[in-house]
Design a protein around this motif. Sequence first.
Motif, mmCIF file in Angstrom:
data_model
loop_
_atom_site.group_PDB
_atom_site.id
_atom_site.type_symbol
_atom_site.label_atom_id
_atom_site.label_comp_id
_atom_site.label_asym_id
_atom_site.label_seq_id
_atom_site.Cartn_x
_atom_site.Cartn_y
_atom_site.Cartn_z
ATOM 1 N N SER A 253 0.839 -1.206 0.000
ATOM 2 C CA SER A 253 0.000 0.000 0.000
ATOM 3 C C SER A 253 0.875 1.258 0.000
ATOM 4 C CB SER A 253 -0.937 0.004 1.216
ATOM 5 O OG SER A 253 -1.911 1.019 1.101
ATOM 6 N N PHE A 254 1.808 1.307 -0.926
ATOM 7 C CA PHE A 254 2.769 2.412 -0.933
ATOM 8 C C PHE A 254 2.080 3.749 -1.191
ATOM 9 C CE2 PHE A 254 5.794 5.306 -2.855
ATOM 10 C CZ PHE A 254 6.803 5.275 -1.899
ATOM 11 N N THR A 255 2.385 4.731 -0.342
ATOM 12 C CA THR A 255 1.807 6.072 -0.483
ATOM 13 C C THR A 255 2.859 7.152 -0.319
ATOM 14 O OG1 THR A 255 1.234 6.075 1.871
ATOM 15 C CG2 THR A 255 -0.491 5.393 0.328
ATOM 16 N N GLY A 256 4.130 6.779 -0.401
ATOM 17 C CA GLY A 256 5.198 7.747 -0.173
ATOM 18 C C GLY A 256 5.461 8.633 -1.372
ATOM 19 N N ASN A 257 6.412 9.535 -1.195
ATOM 20 C CA ASN A 257 6.829 10.417 -2.288
ATOM 21 C C ASN A 257 7.913 9.734 -3.121
ATOM 22 O OD1 ASN A 257 9.311 10.750 -0.883
ATOM 23 N ND2 ASN A 257 8.475 12.489 0.270
ATOM 24 N N LEU A 258 8.405 10.425 -4.145
ATOM 25 C CA LEU A 258 9.384 9.820 -5.050
ATOM 26 C C LEU A 258 10.692 9.518 -4.332
ATOM 27 C CD1 LEU A 258 10.050 8.885 -7.881
ATOM 28 C CD2 LEU A 258 10.730 11.241 -8.451
ATOM 29 N N GLU A 259 11.103 10.388 -3.442
ATOM 30 C CA GLU A 259 12.334 10.142 -2.687
ATOM 31 C C GLU A 259 12.206 8.869 -1.844
ATOM 32 O OE1 GLU A 259 15.166 12.299 0.726
ATOM 33 O OE2 GLU A 259 13.365 13.311 -0.038
ATOM 34 N N GLN A 260 11.067 8.695 -1.190
ATOM 35 C CA GLN A 260 10.851 7.502 -0.372
ATOM 36 C C GLN A 260 10.738 6.261 -1.241
ATOM 37 O OE1 GLN A 260 7.429 9.193 1.510
ATOM 38 N NE2 GLN A 260 8.528 9.729 3.391
ATOM 39 N N ALA A 261 10.125 6.398 -2.400
ATOM 40 C CA ALA A 261 10.029 5.268 -3.324
ATOM 41 C C ALA A 261 11.415 4.814 -3.763
ATOM 42 C CB ALA A 261 9.195 5.659 -4.543
ATOM 43 N N ASN A 262 12.235 5.763 -4.153
ATOM 44 C CA ASN A 262 13.585 5.418 -4.594
ATOM 45 C C ASN A 262 14.427 4.848 -3.464
ATOM 46 O OD1 ASN A 262 13.337 6.113 -7.323
ATOM 47 N ND2 ASN A 262 13.707 8.280 -6.899
ATOM 48 N N LYS A 263 14.218 5.342 -2.256
ATOM 49 C CA LYS A 263 14.932 4.813 -1.091
ATOM 50 C C LYS A 263 14.548 3.355 -0.857
ATOM 51 C CE LYS A 263 17.124 5.280 3.016
ATOM 52 N NZ LYS A 263 18.556 5.568 3.181
ATOM 53 N N ALA A 264 13.263 3.053 -0.911
ATOM 54 C CA ALA A 264 12.803 1.677 -0.721
ATOM 55 C C ALA A 264 13.379 0.759 -1.796
ATOM 56 C CB ALA A 264 11.282 1.634 -0.743
ATOM 57 N N ILE A 265 13.359 1.215 -3.042
ATOM 58 C CA ILE A 265 13.882 0.424 -4.157
ATOM 59 C C ILE A 265 15.383 0.204 -3.993
ATOM 60 C CG2 ILE A 265 14.343 0.484 -6.638
ATOM 61 C CD1 ILE A 265 11.589 1.960 -6.882
ATOM 62 N N GLU A 266 16.087 1.254 -3.592
ATOM 63 C CA GLU A 266 17.542 1.164 -3.416
ATOM 64 C C GLU A 266 17.897 0.154 -2.327
ATOM 65 O OE1 GLU A 266 21.157 2.001 -1.241
ATOM 66 O OE2 GLU A 266 19.294 2.927 -0.575
ATOM 67 N N MET A 267 16.992 -0.031 -1.370
ATOM 68 C CA MET A 267 17.217 -0.984 -0.289
ATOM 69 C C MET A 267 16.757 -2.388 -0.660
ATOM 70 S SD MET A 267 16.198 1.317 3.069
ATOM 71 C CE MET A 267 17.289 0.534 4.265
#
Length: 255
Positions: free
Chosen positions: A156-170
């Motif tokens: 249920s992702f609702t974050g911003n682009l920075e948070q999305a990229n952070k999650a993907i990077e992890m």
Amino acid sequence: MKLIDTHSHIYSEAFNEDIAEAIQRAKDANVGQILLPNIDSESIEPMLNLVRDYPGYCLPMMGLHPTSVKENYQEELLICEKWLNEEGFIAIGEIGIDLYWDKTFLKEQQFVFEQQLNWAVEKELPVVIHARDSFSEIFEVLESFRLKSLQGVFHSFTGNLEQANKAIEMGFLLGLNGILTFKNSGLDRVVKEIGMKHLILETDSPYLAPIPKRGKRNESAYVAYVAEKLAEIHNLSLDEVAEATSRNAKKLFRI
């Protein structure tokens, strides 16, 4: 290629009167499998009953939801651990940190989250993360697991682009549901910048029904509306979205 609803509480009381019909509607909507996250000790029995009724179609996870972390969290953790050692589950979930409703048990939520991440590493299972008003707190915990081959999804992702990229990077995927179809969510603008290899579909049924069903009980069949919206955002066919997101789900959950 069929769609996969990677996050549905279709075993909940909301479906007591028509679960068989709801499952059939999902099949009719080209949903090939439904993945079931656990909540706490009370949801285990109805979840596993549904799995036994629909083997290979409904697949279970095991975990303790952050909003169920209360004074008895130690007891709840022991129950989850017992089941993990006795039955086969495709993931540790639904786990995470939720600071939207109540911050009283933040320290306990952090402890429970970390404990369940350790289980995931030990058992080589993916995790399904619930993050509500808690991205910073969750990223902080995840930092200590960077070298432990942890994989999973921010459901249920609702974050911003920075948070999305952070999650993907992890090393995590992003789970998309009916929120993607909400006109003022802004999630469509974020998702437009994210490659399809990082996305999977879900409903979070019976919650968060997509447009045009918003305000009604959500069900797994409605994942098709999320797929249609994602196809529109990325200018793809529905078949292409189904193929990409189902491939991602199968790889993550090893199904």
